[in-house]
Motif scaffolding. Structure first.
Motif, PDB file in Angstrom:
ATOM      1  N   PHE A   1      -5.930   0.379  14.637  1.00  0.00           N
ATOM      2  CA  PHE A   1      -4.592  -0.110  14.269  1.00  0.00           C
ATOM      3  C   PHE A   1      -3.712   1.011  13.754  1.00  0.00           C
ATOM      4  CE2 PHE A   1      -6.635  -4.248  14.461  1.00  0.00           C
ATOM      5  CZ  PHE A   1      -5.663  -4.949  15.129  1.00  0.00           C
ATOM      6  N   GLY A   2      -4.324   2.050  13.162  1.00  0.00           N
ATOM      7  CA  GLY A   2      -3.533   3.222  12.798  1.00  0.00           C
ATOM      8  C   GLY A   2      -2.911   3.869  14.027  1.00  0.00           C
ATOM      9  N   ARG A   3      -3.694   3.936  15.114  1.00  0.00           N
ATOM     10  CA  ARG A   3      -3.162   4.466  16.372  1.00  0.00           C
ATOM     11  C   ARG A   3      -2.087   3.545  16.928  1.00  0.00           C
ATOM     12  NH1 ARG A   3      -5.582   7.197  20.949  1.00  0.00           N
ATOM     13  NH2 ARG A   3      -4.028   7.156  22.602  1.00  0.00           N
ATOM     14  N   PHE A   4      -2.325   2.233  16.844  1.00  0.00           N
ATOM     15  CA  PHE A   4      -1.404   1.265  17.444  1.00  0.00           C
ATOM     16  C   PHE A   4      -0.035   1.331  16.784  1.00  0.00           C
ATOM     17  CE2 PHE A   4       0.056  -3.244  17.849  1.00  0.00           C
ATOM     18  CZ  PHE A   4       0.287  -3.195  19.206  1.00  0.00           C
ATOM     19  N   TYR A   5      -0.024   1.404  15.458  1.00  0.00           N
ATOM     20  CA  TYR A   5       1.254   1.437  14.746  1.00  0.00           C
ATOM     21  C   TYR A   5       1.727   2.858  14.487  1.00  0.00           C
ATOM     22  CZ  TYR A   5       0.745  -3.528  14.059  1.00  0.00           C
ATOM     23  OH  TYR A   5       0.614  -4.868  14.265  1.00  0.00           O
ATOM     24  N   ASP A   6       1.045   3.852  15.061  1.00  0.00           N
ATOM     25  CA  ASP A   6       1.399   5.252  14.902  1.00  0.00           C
ATOM     26  C   ASP A   6       1.548   5.621  13.427  1.00  0.00           C
ATOM     27  OD1 ASP A   6       1.853   7.781  15.686  1.00  0.00           O
ATOM     28  OD2 ASP A   6       3.991   7.516  16.098  1.00  0.00           O
ATOM     29  N   ASN A   7       0.535   5.241  12.638  1.00  0.00           N
ATOM     30  CA  ASN A   7       0.589   5.400  11.190  1.00  0.00           C
ATOM     31  C   ASN A   7      -0.704   6.060  10.740  1.00  0.00           C
ATOM     32  OD1 ASN A   7       0.767   5.087   8.429  1.00  0.00           O
ATOM     33  ND2 ASN A   7       1.727   3.083   8.579  1.00  0.00           N
ATOM     34  N   ILE A   8      -0.588   7.091   9.913  1.00  0.00           N
ATOM     35  CA  ILE A   8      -1.772   7.854   9.540  1.00  0.00           C
ATOM     36  C   ILE A   8      -2.587   7.142   8.457  1.00  0.00           C
ATOM     37  CG2 ILE A   8      -0.765   9.225   7.687  1.00  0.00           C
ATOM     38  CD1 ILE A   8      -2.160  11.649   8.952  1.00  0.00           C
ATOM     39  N   SER A   9      -1.989   6.143   7.804  1.00  0.00           N
ATOM     40  CA  SER A   9      -2.687   5.465   6.709  1.00  0.00           C
ATOM     41  C   SER A   9      -3.996   4.835   7.162  1.00  0.00           C
ATOM     42  CB  SER A   9      -1.800   4.374   6.116  1.00  0.00           C
ATOM     43  OG  SER A   9      -0.561   4.911   5.759  1.00  0.00           O
ATOM     44  N   GLY A  10      -4.078   4.399   8.417  1.00  0.00           N
ATOM     45  CA  GLY A  10      -5.312   3.812   8.915  1.00  0.00           C
ATOM     46  C   GLY A  10      -6.480   4.764   8.772  1.00  0.00           C
ATOM     47  N   GLN A  11      -6.270   6.014   9.180  1.00  0.00           N
ATOM     48  CA  GLN A  11      -7.370   6.976   9.102  1.00  0.00           C
ATOM     49  C   GLN A  11      -7.675   7.354   7.664  1.00  0.00           C
ATOM     50  OE1 GLN A  11      -7.392  10.134  11.834  1.00  0.00           O
ATOM     51  NE2 GLN A  11      -6.780   8.851  13.538  1.00  0.00           N
ATOM     52  N   ILE A  12      -6.618   7.433   6.812  1.00  0.00           N
ATOM     53  CA  ILE A  12      -6.861   7.755   5.393  1.00  0.00           C
ATOM     54  C   ILE A  12      -7.729   6.671   4.769  1.00  0.00           C
ATOM     55  CG2 ILE A  12      -5.751   8.107   3.173  1.00  0.00           C
ATOM     56  CD1 ILE A  12      -4.957  10.299   4.873  1.00  0.00           C
ATOM     57  N   PHE A  13      -7.387   5.412   5.045  1.00  0.00           N
ATOM     58  CA  PHE A  13      -8.174   4.332   4.434  1.00  0.00           C
ATOM     59  C   PHE A  13      -9.565   4.268   5.044  1.00  0.00           C
ATOM     60  CE2 PHE A  13      -4.393   3.108   2.383  1.00  0.00           C
ATOM     61  CZ  PHE A  13      -4.827   2.432   1.269  1.00  0.00           C
ATOM     62  N   SER A  14      -9.684   4.670   6.302  1.00  0.00           N
ATOM     63  CA  SER A  14     -11.022   4.750   6.895  1.00  0.00           C
ATOM     64  C   SER A  14     -11.881   5.754   6.132  1.00  0.00           C
ATOM     65  CB  SER A  14     -10.867   5.139   8.361  1.00  0.00           C
ATOM     66  OG  SER A  14     -12.091   5.435   8.908  1.00  0.00           O
TER      67      SER A  14
ATOM     68  N   SER B   1      -1.245  14.076   3.987  1.00  0.00           N
ATOM     69  CA  SER B   1      -1.093  12.711   3.507  1.00  0.00           C
ATOM     70  C   SER B   1      -2.030  12.433   2.331  1.00  0.00           C
ATOM     71  CB  SER B   1      -1.370  11.756   4.659  1.00  0.00           C
ATOM     72  OG  SER B   1      -0.943  10.473   4.337  1.00  0.00           O
ATOM     73  N   MET B   2      -3.265  12.928   2.463  1.00  0.00           N
ATOM     74  CA  MET B   2      -4.282  12.666   1.439  1.00  0.00           C
ATOM     75  C   MET B   2      -3.906  13.288   0.102  1.00  0.00           C
ATOM     76  SD  MET B   2      -7.464  11.368   1.342  1.00  0.00           S
ATOM     77  CE  MET B   2      -8.844  11.788   2.347  1.00  0.00           C
ATOM     78  N   PHE B   3      -3.391  14.519   0.141  1.00  0.00           N
ATOM     79  CA  PHE B   3      -3.062  15.195  -1.119  1.00  0.00           C
ATOM     80  C   PHE B   3      -1.599  15.048  -1.486  1.00  0.00           C
ATOM     81  CE2 PHE B   3      -6.820  17.451   0.461  1.00  0.00           C
ATOM     82  CZ  PHE B   3      -7.659  17.120  -0.578  1.00  0.00           C
ATOM     83  N   GLY B   4      -0.883  14.197  -0.756  1.00  0.00           N
ATOM     84  CA  GLY B   4       0.498  13.933  -1.108  1.00  0.00           C
ATOM     85  C   GLY B   4       0.659  12.498  -1.567  1.00  0.00           C
ATOM     86  N   ARG B   5       0.840  11.625  -0.569  1.00  0.00           N
ATOM     87  CA  ARG B   5       1.115  10.228  -0.882  1.00  0.00           C
ATOM     88  C   ARG B   5      -0.106   9.523  -1.466  1.00  0.00           C
ATOM     89  NH1 ARG B   5       2.343   5.844   3.695  1.00  0.00           N
ATOM     90  NH2 ARG B   5       2.435   4.029   2.330  1.00  0.00           N
TER      91      ARG B   5
END
Lengths: 171, 99
Positions: free
Chosen positions: B48-61, A138-142
């Motif tokens: 909230f990344g876990r709650f919505y099953d979305n990896i963006s939470g951890q990326i932004f963390s 994800s980090m190196f893609g989107r």
């Protein structure tokens, strides 16, 4: 909370530890103790993040916060404490403490009310461990543009730190 | 495990950080309280990344952690500079720009 689950007991212990450490951080009279209480807070926060399935993020918190940021804080404390002398001057005097407690308490009440109204007792998904390879994809893609932007932020901070902290000889 | 317990814990940590920012006089301790607030935000992002099953939470963390590290570096450099010029790191004595 459902106390038949082992995870909730782990959460309870971690929550008590992190709350106590955070409150000690903001209330202690000893600056070095404040930085060391921050170590406890960060380690517990890393444990909570790992509990939520963020293994990579948890260990990054350990590396960056406990390894780098707290050491930087200790250096800052050592350098700036020299002439402060009396450790009683760490906080504002008078009723600032009461006002700050009121503000923080109201903020906590508002946050808690909002969360309970919005989510109630919505359960987290059972399986949610994020593997490091998913984060990398994800980090190196989107997210590759924000990643590059953050690297520029770090470079600017590095140069800025050197420029600010350097002693000028000519002046 | 509910989402609310993690979010409320994040809110509690954030409020403790706000209290520290308001009550502390020493600039280094103010920065330390700001770090507490950033940690609260990180816990919320991951939860909230876990709650919505979305990896963006951890990326932004991870982005928040990187920006926090940069902020501490610059912040401590500024505190050091102020201390060197004025022999004090107390935020209430820095009233040079006050009208």
């Amino acid at each position: 909370m459902d106390f038949s689950l082992a995870g909730n007991w782990v959460f309870l212990v971690l929550a008590v530890v992190i709350t106590a450490a955070a409150m000690y951080t903001v209330s202690t009279r000893n600056v070095v103790h404040a930085a060391l209480a921050l170590v406890t807070t960060m380690a517990t926060a890393a444990a909570i993040v790992i509990m939520l399935g963020g293994e990579f993020v948890g260990w990054v918190i350990v590396l960056v916060y406990i390894g780098a940021v707290v050491v930087l804080f200790l250096f800052g404390i050592m350098i700036t404490r020299a002439q402060v002398g009396k450790a009683t001057a760490l906080d504002h005097e008078g009723n600032v403490r009461v006002m700050a407690a009121v503000v923080a308490g109201l903020m906590f009440a508002a946050i808690t009310y909002g969360i309970v109204e919005l989510f109630g007792d919505a359960q987290l998904p059972e399986e949610g461990v994020v593997r490091t390879v998913d984060i990398a994809d994800s980090m190196f893609g989107r997210f590759v543009i924000p990643f590059e932007a953050v690297s520029f932020v770090l470079l600017a901070a590095l140069i800025g730190g050197i420029v600010l902290a350097r002693r000028d000889e000519e002046r | 495990m509910t989402i609310a317990q993690f979010a409320i814990l994040g809110g509690l940590l954030f409020s403790v950080g706000v209290y520290g920012v308001l009550v502390r006089r020493n600039a280094v301790l103010v920065l330390l309280s700001v770090e507490l607030m950033m940690t609260a935000v990180n816990i919320n992002l991951v939860a909230f990344g876990r709650f919505y099953d979305n990896i963006s939470g951890q990326i932004f963390s991870l982005f928040v952690i990187a920006v926090a590290a940069a902020e501490v570096g610059i912040g401590l450099a500024i505190v050091l500079l102020i201390f060197r010029n004025r022999s004090s790191a107390n935020v209430d004595e820095l009233d040079l720009l006050r009208w």
